[in-house]
Design a protein around this motif. Structure first.
Motif, PDB file in Angstrom:
ATOM      1  N   ALA A 175       0.843  -1.199   0.000  1.00  0.00           N
ATOM      2  CA  ALA A 175       0.000   0.000   0.000  1.00  0.00           C
ATOM      3  C   ALA A 175       0.883   1.257   0.000  1.00  0.00           C
ATOM      4  O   ALA A 175       2.037   1.224   0.419  1.00  0.00           O
ATOM      5  CB  ALA A 175      -0.925   0.010   1.215  1.00  0.00           C
ATOM      6  N   PHE A 176       0.315   2.368  -0.428  1.00  0.00           N
ATOM      7  CA  PHE A 176       1.037   3.638  -0.435  1.00  0.00           C
ATOM      8  C   PHE A 176       0.712   4.428   0.830  1.00  0.00           C
ATOM      9  O   PHE A 176      -0.316   4.205   1.465  1.00  0.00           O
ATOM     10  CB  PHE A 176       0.653   4.455  -1.662  1.00  0.00           C
ATOM     11  CG  PHE A 176       1.238   3.891  -2.935  1.00  0.00           C
ATOM     12  CD1 PHE A 176       2.516   4.235  -3.342  1.00  0.00           C
ATOM     13  CD2 PHE A 176       0.514   2.995  -3.710  1.00  0.00           C
ATOM     14  CE1 PHE A 176       3.065   3.727  -4.495  1.00  0.00           C
ATOM     15  CE2 PHE A 176       1.049   2.486  -4.865  1.00  0.00           C
ATOM     16  CZ  PHE A 176       2.327   2.837  -5.264  1.00  0.00           C
ATOM     17  N   GLY A 177       1.603   5.314   1.215  1.00  0.00           N
ATOM     18  CA  GLY A 177       1.356   6.209   2.340  1.00  0.00           C
ATOM     19  C   GLY A 177       2.075   5.808   3.617  1.00  0.00           C
ATOM     20  O   GLY A 177       2.073   6.562   4.581  1.00  0.00           O
ATOM     21  N   HIS A 178       2.687   4.647   3.654  1.00  0.00           N
ATOM     22  CA  HIS A 178       3.451   4.242   4.837  1.00  0.00           C
ATOM     23  C   HIS A 178       4.502   3.220   4.417  1.00  0.00           C
ATOM     24  O   HIS A 178       4.477   2.691   3.310  1.00  0.00           O
ATOM     25  CB  HIS A 178       2.524   3.635   5.905  1.00  0.00           C
ATOM     26  CG  HIS A 178       1.944   2.317   5.513  1.00  0.00           C
ATOM     27  ND1 HIS A 178       0.778   2.203   4.788  1.00  0.00           N
ATOM     28  CD2 HIS A 178       2.383   1.047   5.723  1.00  0.00           C
ATOM     29  CE1 HIS A 178       0.513   0.921   4.585  1.00  0.00           C
ATOM     30  NE2 HIS A 178       1.474   0.206   5.133  1.00  0.00           N
ATOM     31  N   PHE A 179       5.458   2.944   5.311  1.00  0.00           N
ATOM     32  CA  PHE A 179       6.461   1.913   5.103  1.00  0.00           C
ATOM     33  C   PHE A 179       6.559   1.066   6.357  1.00  0.00           C
ATOM     34  O   PHE A 179       6.316   1.550   7.458  1.00  0.00           O
ATOM     35  CB  PHE A 179       7.848   2.521   4.838  1.00  0.00           C
ATOM     36  CG  PHE A 179       7.978   3.162   3.490  1.00  0.00           C
ATOM     37  CD1 PHE A 179       8.134   2.408   2.360  1.00  0.00           C
ATOM     38  CD2 PHE A 179       7.939   4.544   3.370  1.00  0.00           C
ATOM     39  CE1 PHE A 179       8.253   2.995   1.117  1.00  0.00           C
ATOM     40  CE2 PHE A 179       8.065   5.149   2.140  1.00  0.00           C
ATOM     41  CZ  PHE A 179       8.217   4.369   1.009  1.00  0.00           C
ATOM     42  N   VAL A 180       6.902  -0.207   6.189  1.00  0.00           N
ATOM     43  CA  VAL A 180       7.145  -1.074   7.339  1.00  0.00           C
ATOM     44  C   VAL A 180       8.476  -0.671   7.941  1.00  0.00           C
ATOM     45  O   VAL A 180       9.419  -0.422   7.257  1.00  0.00           O
ATOM     46  CB  VAL A 180       7.187  -2.548   6.902  1.00  0.00           C
ATOM     47  CG1 VAL A 180       7.704  -3.433   8.013  1.00  0.00           C
ATOM     48  CG2 VAL A 180       5.828  -3.005   6.486  1.00  0.00           C
TER      49      VAL A 180
END
Length: 180
Positions: A175-180
Motif C-alpha cells: 500500500a502507499f502512504g506508509h512503510f514497514v
C-alpha cells in the motif's frame, strides 16, 4: 492429406517407409501410429515422474503447476497429496515454507499465490554473488546489501524471490502512504 502433412520426425519416416501407407484411411493410419509410437508407463513410473517434477528457474510457476496437475491426473491421487507434492517441487526452501504457512486447501490457491513469483536463475545468482564479492572486497559485505524490492539484507532486487513491488509502496503490504 492434413494428417500426412502434420507428421514430423520418426512418424514421418515411418509413414514413408512403406509406399502403401499413404493410401490407407486416416483411421487406419492413426491406429498404426498409436501401436507403433505409444509409450505405456506403469503406475509406479508415472508416480515417480510426478514426484520428480520440479519447478525450474526458466519457467513460469503456471507451467510447472499445470504439468504437475496433468501428471497427477494419470495416477489418481487425493487433493492433499497433490498440494504437498506441488509444494515439494518448489526448489527454494523459503518459498516452500511460505507455501506451507499459507495452508492452502486447494491447488488453485497455490497457483494464484505463486503466479507472479520467479525463481532466481542459477547462473545469474552465481555470477552476481561473485561480482559483488569482487566489488565489495568479500562475502561478508554482502550481508550489508539491501534489496530495493523487499528491503531485506543480503541480495539485490534482481535476485529477489518476492513479487515486484511498486516504487514508493510499503515493503510488506504494497500500500502507499506508509512503510514497514
Amino acid at each position: 492429406m492434413l494428417l500426412i502433412a502434420k507428421l514430423k520426425g520418426n512418424a514421418q519416416r515411418w509413414l514413408h517407409a512403406s509406399a502403401t501407407r499413404i493410401l490407407e484411411s486416416t483411421d487406419q493410419l492413426c491406429e498404426q501410429l498409436i501401436l507403433t509410437f505409444e509409450v505405456k508407463m506403469s503406475k509406479g513410473e508415472m508416480r515417480n515422474a510426478f514426484q520428480k517434477r520440479e519447478w525450474h528457474p526458466d519457467e513460469k510457476f503456471a507451467v510447472y503447476f499445470e504439468d504437475k496437475v496433468m501428471l497427477a491426473n494419470d495416477i489418481n491421487i487425493d487433493l492433499e497429496e497433490l498440494l504437498e507434492n506441488i509444494i515439494e517441487g518448489i526448489p527454494a526452501p523459503a518459498l516452500r515454507n511460505q507455501a506451507r504457512i499459507q495452508c492452502f486447501s486447494e491447488p488453485m490457491q497455490n497457483l494464484r499465490a505463486f503466479s507472479e513469483v520467479r525463481l532466481p536463475k542459477h547462473k545469474t545468482a552465481v555470477h552476481q554473488s561473485s561480482s559483488s564479492k569482487h566489488l565489495t572486497g568479500g562475502g561478508a559485505a554482502n550481508k550489508d546489501l539491501r534489496c530495493a524490492n523487499c528491503n531485506s539484507k543480503g541480495h539485490f532486487a534482481r535476485e529477489c524471490l518476492k513479487p515486484k513491488r511498486e516504487p514508493g509502496s510499503c515493503y510488506a503490504c504494497g500500500a502507499f502512504g506508509h512503510f514497514v
